[in-house]
Design a protein around this motif. Structure first.
Motif, PDB file in Angstrom:
ATOM      1  N   UNK A 649      52.815  45.135  18.512  1.00  0.00           N
ATOM      2  CA  UNK A 649      51.506  44.534  18.269  1.00  0.00           C
ATOM      3  C   UNK A 649      50.552  44.930  19.393  1.00  0.00           C
ATOM      4  N   UNK A 650      49.461  45.562  19.011  1.00  0.00           N
ATOM      5  CA  UNK A 650      48.345  45.846  19.906  1.00  0.00           C
ATOM      6  C   UNK A 650      48.768  46.609  21.165  1.00  0.00           C
ATOM      7  N   UNK A 651      49.712  47.544  20.998  1.00  0.00           N
ATOM      8  CA  UNK A 651      50.059  48.401  22.129  1.00  0.00           C
ATOM      9  C   UNK A 651      49.041  49.521  22.275  1.00  0.00           C
ATOM     10  N   UNK A 652      49.037  50.171  23.413  1.00  0.00           N
ATOM     11  CA  UNK A 652      48.100  51.256  23.666  1.00  0.00           C
ATOM     12  C   UNK A 652      48.774  52.329  24.505  1.00  0.00           C
ATOM     13  N   UNK A 653      48.051  53.426  24.747  1.00  0.00           N
ATOM     14  CA  UNK A 653      48.614  54.523  25.509  1.00  0.00           C
ATOM     15  C   UNK A 653      49.081  55.640  24.604  1.00  0.00           C
ATOM     16  N   UNK A 654      49.493  56.738  25.227  1.00  0.00           N
ATOM     17  CA  UNK A 654      49.885  57.929  24.466  1.00  0.00           C
ATOM     18  C   UNK A 654      51.095  57.692  23.585  1.00  0.00           C
ATOM     19  N   UNK A 655      51.909  56.707  23.913  1.00  0.00           N
ATOM     20  CA  UNK A 655      53.103  56.432  23.124  1.00  0.00           C
ATOM     21  C   UNK A 655      52.903  55.426  22.020  1.00  0.00           C
ATOM     22  N   UNK A 656      51.714  54.858  21.908  1.00  0.00           N
ATOM     23  CA  UNK A 656      51.435  53.899  20.835  1.00  0.00           C
ATOM     24  C   UNK A 656      51.157  54.656  19.540  1.00  0.00           C
ATOM     25  N   UNK A 664      56.812  49.293  12.275  1.00  0.00           N
ATOM     26  CA  UNK A 664      56.179  48.043  11.841  1.00  0.00           C
ATOM     27  C   UNK A 664      55.326  47.408  12.945  1.00  0.00           C
ATOM     28  N   UNK A 665      54.182  46.877  12.516  1.00  0.00           N
ATOM     29  CA  UNK A 665      53.303  46.121  13.398  1.00  0.00           C
ATOM     30  C   UNK A 665      53.212  44.687  12.892  1.00  0.00           C
ATOM     31  N   UNK A 666      53.141  43.747  13.795  1.00  0.00           N
ATOM     32  CA  UNK A 666      52.900  42.360  13.408  1.00  0.00           C
ATOM     33  C   UNK A 666      51.486  42.196  12.882  1.00  0.00           C
ATOM     34  N   UNK A 667      51.320  41.306  11.913  1.00  0.00           N
ATOM     35  CA  UNK A 667      49.972  40.891  11.543  1.00  0.00           C
ATOM     36  C   UNK A 667      49.445  39.952  12.627  1.00  0.00           C
ATOM     37  N   UNK A 668      48.150  39.665  12.575  1.00  0.00           N
ATOM     38  CA  UNK A 668      47.590  38.722  13.546  1.00  0.00           C
ATOM     39  C   UNK A 668      48.278  37.367  13.443  1.00  0.00           C
ATOM     40  N   UNK A 669      48.543  36.945  12.212  1.00  0.00           N
ATOM     41  CA  UNK A 669      49.191  35.641  12.026  1.00  0.00           C
ATOM     42  C   UNK A 669      50.612  35.654  12.578  1.00  0.00           C
ATOM     43  N   UNK A 670      51.341  36.739  12.335  1.00  0.00           N
ATOM     44  CA  UNK A 670      52.696  36.833  12.884  1.00  0.00           C
ATOM     45  C   UNK A 670      52.669  36.880  14.409  1.00  0.00           C
ATOM     46  N   UNK A 671      51.718  37.620  14.947  1.00  0.00           N
ATOM     47  CA  UNK A 671      51.624  37.741  16.405  1.00  0.00           C
ATOM     48  C   UNK A 671      51.313  36.416  17.060  1.00  0.00           C
ATOM     49  N   UNK A 672      50.586  35.550  16.364  1.00  0.00           N
ATOM     50  CA  UNK A 672      50.253  34.240  16.925  1.00  0.00           C
ATOM     51  C   UNK A 672      51.497  33.390  17.153  1.00  0.00           C
ATOM     52  N   UNK A 673      52.569  33.697  16.435  1.00  0.00           N
ATOM     53  CA  UNK A 673      53.821  32.974  16.628  1.00  0.00           C
ATOM     54  C   UNK A 673      54.819  33.714  17.486  1.00  0.00           C
ATOM     55  N   UNK A 674      54.397  34.835  18.073  1.00  0.00           N
ATOM     56  CA  UNK A 674      55.279  35.599  18.946  1.00  0.00           C
ATOM     57  C   UNK A 674      54.608  35.818  20.295  1.00  0.00           C
TER      58      UNK A 674
END
Length: 688
Positions: A649-656, A664-674
């Motif tokens: 979720x919301x990673x950055x950099x050359x490896x993102x 797979x990426x978390x949704x905003x709602x899923x990320x709110x619980x992680x």
């Protein structure tokens, strides 16, 4: 005293009150990352300041409307002028809370209400505060009756009066209920799973501030009113209201209701569905500003007779009514305040609400916990080895023992057994590199007594089996030489193994090659939480692994080439039990001098072929170097990563990379619980 008034009477304070900021927030900051160990600086070190006078929490006063001078009361400061007492039983809690004289009452245990639903009738001039995170009130709460004033309820977990009926009309079991009280401050509490509501401010109660609380898992969060009189003045700020159906809050006939910087969250995919969020009823005048609404149905609603003025609020995935209208008021006519930016609210509250380890710890508790042992190779300390100091800790020690290790290289094996909790091992040098504990066993290394080999877990340089362990400002290393030991089968070489709960690793380096950091639990069915902050982990193959519920936060993960100079490896290998949380890497950096696209973020370790496990790694808000593969997860020993829990979720950099079926990426709602707070639960790590 309580009185019925046609108009509220206020006197503006002459100066703004200074309000204490949670330790977790003052320690937070933006870290600039570099490579290897240059990230925090060679001499960077986090230290805990020891209080030399009365702790700030003991003299804290309220902000918001609870700070206003009115009704013969000058602000809200609780039992500050009385004695401080520590209670661990229901009888003692009730004795002091119902006394006529002022008291600061420190709750230092879990207290079960008897009968369930009991509400202690608190009298005026009281502070009831949890000791760190240990103050729990289970199965009941507090009642503040007519005329009760100058009460602080702070840093407590009040929970579990639920009687099995969701919208319970028969059991009025609240966490905090006030009928006609004034000057009340409810701050930094965790309120959940009660039979009726969590907070009720009723029957002309006024000059109330509710701040920095987590209100969750309840049908009704927070009701205000139940009166024909337009009297109540209330400030509600920096509260995380999560998974509550209604009254979030419902505000009826409030003269002035100031709501700001709150986070209202309805998590997608659960059985709890919000019916509405903030509700202005009757003749209420409400100012609602800089609050964040996530997934709420009918997030803001009002009666035709009520007012709501909105300023700067954010609404994400909300549905239904979102209303405003009428006129409000200027809170700065009554007290000073500065709202935080709305975008910062979710992260700020997830890390800052609820009980703090830094609140409620009394001076006498600190003195009792001040046992210090010193270790020095040159003989200038009490002990010359770290293990000798650990051996000197009494079995089942009730309080913190700090083992201060002077700079030097200590080539030894260290084990902290399960019957020695509350141990801190702390380097005293100016850098993490100054104090090094190192050894070189591997899984395949023969034991000296000829009884076989050490095995992976047994290879650890430092092994921690005791709860509430802390390590800071040192290096823990396993320097097993793979190249020189090719004849040995089993090159796993652990630097640090934890198999306990509430392990805080603060500003350390853990370095090795394969299987560097083993984050385990005492048993498959036991919880084992680890929080690692401001640290470095160095390795190449499965070098962060195990079944613990572990957070690596604000740290640097450095990738290292294999013994033969090749670049290939795996950062994590979780073996999480089903229905538990696994490994969370947050706000960190993954880098190192290795080839591009050669390292996986993780793979599922089903230890012993156990198909019941549900391995989990989440990597979020982290900078990834180009070393990370474009498909960052892979299978292990016949188990597919796709059947387990791996996400970003919301990673950055050359490896993102962008979300896909292979990434797979978390949704905003899923990320709110992680978030970090979700991993740690009721534990707030703090330096001690």
């Amino acid at each position: 005293m309580s009185e019925t008034r046609s108009k509220p009477r206020h006197r503006r304070r002459k100066s703004a009150l200074a309000v204490g900021v949670p330790l977790a927030l003052t320690a937070a900051g933006t870290l600039a990352y570099g490579t290897d160990f240059g990230v925090f600086g060679e001499d960077a070190q986090r230290t805990a300041s020891a209080a030399t006078a009365a702790p700030a929490w003991a003299t804290a006063t309220a902000d918001g409307f609870a700070s206003v001078n009115a009704l013969g009361q000058n602000g809200t400061y609780g039992g500050r002028d009385g004695k401080t007492v520590t209670v661990k039983t229901l009888a003692d809690l009730e004795k002091y809370a119902t006394a006529t004289e002022p008291y600061v009452i420190v709750v230092a245990a879990t207290i079960n209400m008897d009968p369930v639903g009991k509400e202690i009738k608190v009298k005026s001039d009281k502070t009831i505060v949890g000791s760190g995170t240990s103050g729990h009130i289970v199965g009941g709460g507090f009642f503040l009756g007519s005329g009760v004033h100058n009460v602080i309820i702070r840093n407590l977990t009040i929970r579990d009066a639920y009687q099995g009926v969701w919208n319970d009309k028969d059991h009025d079991f609240d966490a905090v209920q006030m009928d006609g009280a004034h000057h009340v401050w409810i701050d930094h509490n965790d309120l959940r799973n009660m039979a009726d509501g969590l907070i009720d401010v009723r029957k002309d109660s006024t000059y109330v501030t509710v701040s920095w609380n987590k209100l969750s898992n309840d049908n009704k969060a927070f009701g205000i009113g139940w009166t024909e009189n337009v009297v109540t003045d209330i400030t509600i700020h920096h509260n995380w209201i999560r998974e509550t159906e209604q009254r979030n809050p419902s505000t009826d006939n409030a003269a002035h209701a100031h709501l700001y910087n709150n986070f209202l969250e309805d998590v997608a995919g659960t059985t709890i569905k919000s019916s509405y969020g903030n509700y202005s009823r009757g003749a209420t005048r409400m100012l609602l500003e800089n609050s964040y609404f996530q997934g709420m149905n009918n997030p803001v609603i009002k009666d035709s007779t009520a007012s709501i003025v909105q300023k700067g609020n954010t609404f994400v995935s909300t549905t239904g009514r979102n209303e405003s209208g009428g006129t409000a008021f200027d809170p700065k006519a009554y007290y000073a305040y500065t709202p935080d930016k709305t975008a910062d609210v979710p992260a700020l509250l997830k890390s800052g609400v609820g009980p703090r380890g830094s609140i409620g710890t009394t001076a006498t508790t600190k003195a009792a916990a001040a046992t210090t042992l010193t270790v020095a190779k040159d003989g200038s300390g009490q002990y010359s080895t770290v293990q000798a100091a650990v051996n000197a800790v009494p079995a089942n020690n009730p309080a913190r023992v700090v083992i201060q290790v002077k700079p030097g290289t200590y080539r030894e094996l260290v084990k902290v057994p399960s019957n020695k909790p509350h141990v801190t091992i702390q380097g005293t040098g100016g850098s993490r590199k100054d104090t090094v504990i190192v050894y070189n066993n591997a899984a395949g290394t023969p034991k000296p007594d000829g009884s076989g080999t050490y095995g992976t877990g047994g290879s650890a340089t430092v092994a921690v089996e005791a709860d509430d362990f802390q390590a800071r400002n040192l290096t823990i290393s396993n320097n097993f030489d793979e190249a020189a030991n090719q004849s040995i089968s089993g090159h796993q070489a652990v630097a640090l193994r934890t198999a306990s709960d509430k392990v805080f690793l603060d500003s350390i380096i853990v370095e090795g090659d394969q299987d560097t950091l083993l984050l385990d639990t005492a048993a498959k069915d036991r919880l084992g939480r680890v929080y690692m902050k401001n640290s470095y982990i160095v390795g190449n193959v499965d070098f962060i692994f195990g079944r613990a519920t572990a957070v690596i936060d604000g740290s640097v993960i450095t990738l290292k080439k294999r013994w033969n100079g090749t670049s290939a490896g795996y950062v994590t290998a979780p073996s999480t039990a089903a229905n538990r949380k696994g490994i969370l890497i947050a706000n960190s950096t993954v880098n190192g001098s290795v080839s591009d696209r050669t390292f996986y973020l993780g793979r599922p370790w089903h230890a012993g072929g156990d198909a019941s496990l549900d391995p989990q790694t989440t990597v979020r808000n982290t900078t990834l170097s180009a070393a990370i593969r474009t498909t960052p997860w892979t299978d292990m020993s016949g188990f597919s990563w796709k059947n387990d829990r791996f996400a970003e979720y919301m990673n950055k950099g050359a490896g993102a990379g962008a979300a896909s079926t292979e990434r797979p990426h978390l949704t905003d709602a899923q990320a709110a619980g992680q978030e970090v707070a979700d991993w740690l639960g009721d534990w707030t790590p703090s330096a001690s």
